[in-house]
Design an enzyme around this catalytic site. Structure first.
Site, PDB file in Angstrom:
ATOM      1  N   LYS A  65       0.580  -0.935   0.184  1.00 55.05           N
ATOM      2  CA  LYS A  65      -0.509   0.360  -0.101  1.00 55.05           C
ATOM      3  C   LYS A  65       0.890   1.440  -0.024  1.00 55.05           C
ATOM      4  O   LYS A  65       0.456   2.129  -0.627  1.00 55.05           O
ATOM      5  CB  LYS A  65      -1.198  -0.125   1.357  1.00 55.05           C
ATOM      6  CG  LYS A  65      -2.190  -0.867   0.978  1.00 55.05           C
ATOM      7  CD  LYS A  65      -2.357  -1.337   2.088  1.00 55.05           C
ATOM      8  CE  LYS A  65      -4.243  -2.326   2.305  1.00 55.05           C
ATOM      9  NZ  LYS A  65      -4.542  -2.680   3.495  1.00 55.05           N
ATOM     10  N   GLN A 109      -4.566  -1.658   9.417  1.00 51.77           N
ATOM     11  CA  GLN A 109      -4.034  -2.631   8.907  1.00 51.77           C
ATOM     12  C   GLN A 109      -4.961  -4.244   9.834  1.00 51.77           C
ATOM     13  O   GLN A 109      -4.939  -3.523  11.210  1.00 51.77           O
ATOM     14  CB  GLN A 109      -2.961  -3.323   8.593  1.00 51.77           C
ATOM     15  CG  GLN A 109      -2.750  -4.486   7.731  1.00 51.77           C
ATOM     16  CD  GLN A 109      -3.520  -4.723   6.120  1.00 51.77           C
ATOM     17  OE1 GLN A 109      -3.536  -3.988   5.845  1.00 51.77           O
ATOM     18  NE2 GLN A 109      -3.879  -5.626   5.852  1.00 51.77           N
ATOM     19  N   ASP A 132     -10.100   2.875   4.099  1.00 54.42           N
ATOM     20  CA  ASP A 132     -11.442   1.533   4.127  1.00 54.42           C
ATOM     21  C   ASP A 132     -12.651   2.019   4.264  1.00 54.42           C
ATOM     22  O   ASP A 132     -13.077   0.435   3.206  1.00 54.42           O
ATOM     23  CB  ASP A 132     -10.528   0.879   4.752  1.00 54.42           C
ATOM     24  CG  ASP A 132      -9.236  -0.086   4.859  1.00 54.42           C
ATOM     25  OD1 ASP A 132      -9.781  -0.511   3.765  1.00 54.42           O
ATOM     26  OD2 ASP A 132      -9.343  -1.163   5.746  1.00 54.42           O
TER      27      ASP A 132
END
Ligand code: NAP
Length: 305
Positions: A65, A109, A132
């Site tokens: 990422k 994460q 997200d």
């Protein structure tokens, strides 16, 4: 079925929906808009990624990422915290990132180590920076048809569906899997595109029969090749989100939820695994970071797809 029709059906080979290629094109458009953003604000959009612990798969995702963000000209802030980080310390970091003006997107994460409360951490992220799309506020915006930030994997699936089909209006769609990460937001996105949506899950009866009615199948289960080709309606479009590692002929392979070889003889178009949905997930994250940056700067967000 006549012999001629049976032969035609056996020979039908689906178009491959090239997620890798689509993601590369989207990346180019994002890079252009990063320059536009920098021209207005004097800085690049910033993505902060937080990793707690040293799970090898999560480390790979976080590195990739950060690398992708930098390749597109964005600023990447990587925060790696030890496995025994307390909830308090993690929330304090999220708080700092919420108020940091150079940070437009925050991604923690998952999964977090077991002693940490993931939902509390997600809820602590400023919804305007929740790239997200997992904050309940963003899930609520999606369900209410309001602009927010949408979970990356289903957003990527929708981009692929629209690139393959154009308008989805009136089509019958089935989403197999009802997770907060994939299945539920996917169903909301399809509903917003005027599909008639069936949501299937582990208690669904006659899954094969329901899949056989659908023009669009999105599979997000995590069960290797459970959806067989002869379940698919001829001419359907199939998006395979699932990823399972299996051993085939002595070699490790990544396969989806759909039995690709048999489904490709029935579907009009299908995503491969790997190379379909996977590359779209990370590019959707970059898309969301850019979108969040434009919105936070009160600039009109560009149309990228
Ligand atoms: P999840 O949270 O484990 O959800 C799986 C869903 O599948 C659940 O809703 C479950 O139903 C349903 N299910 C389980 N067995 C079923 C069955 N026999 N028939 C019908 N439905 C069944 O998983 P997820 O996070 O949504 O991820 C799903 C898959 O997508 C995984 O393989 C994951 O690795 C993959 N994935 C890939 C990407 C990518 O970028 N390529 C991104 C995200 C996820 P219940 O709710 O009834 O338990």
């Amino acid at each position: 079925m006549t012999l001629e029709a049976a032969t035609r059906e056996r020979q039908m080979t689906a178009d491959i929906i090239d997620g890798k290629g689509y993601a590369a094109g989207l990346g180019d458009r994002i890079t252009q808009q990063v320059s536009v953003f920098a021209g207005h604000t004097g800085r690049a959009p910033g993505l902060a990624v937080v990793l707690v612990g040293s799970d090898p798969a999560s480390e790979v995702y976080v590195r990739s990422k950060g690398r992708t963000a930098r390749q597109l000209g964005m600023e990447s802030f990587e925060h790696v915290l030890p496995e025994d980080t307390t909830q308090e310390d993690l929330l304090a970091l999220v708080d700092r990132l919420n108020t940091d003006e150079t940070v437009d997107g925050i991604l923690v994460q998952l999964p977090l180590p077991r002693h940490l409360d993931s939902l509390a951490v997600i809820k602590a992220i400023d919804p305007a920076k929740d790239v997200d799309g997992l904050h309940p506020v963003n899930a609520g915006y999606l369900a209410s048809g309001l602009p927010g930030l949408v979970s990356c994997t289903p957003l990527g699936c929708l981009m692929l569906l629209k690139s393959s089909l154009g308008s989805l209006a009136g089509l019958d769609a089935i989403v197999v899997g009802r997770s907060i990460l994939v299945g539920k937001p996917m169903a909301q996105l399809l509903l917003a595109e005027n599909c008639t949506v069936t949501m299937a899950h582990s208690r669904t009866r006659d899954l094969a029969g329901k899949i056989g009615q659908a023009d669009i199948v999105v599979a997000a289960v995590g069960s290797a090749e459970m959806i067989k080709g002869d379940w698919i309606k001829p001419g359907a479009t199939v998006i395979d989100v699932g990823t399972s590692r299996v051993i085939r002929d002595g070699a490790k392979r990544l396969v989806g939820d759909v039995d690709f070889a048999s489904a490709a003889t029935r579907a009009r178009a299908i995503t491969p695994v790997p190379g379909g949905v996977g590359p779209m997930t990370i590019m959707s994250l970059m898309h969301n970071t850019l979108l969040a940056a434009f919105r936070r700067a009160d600039l009109a967000a560009p149309e990228l797809w």
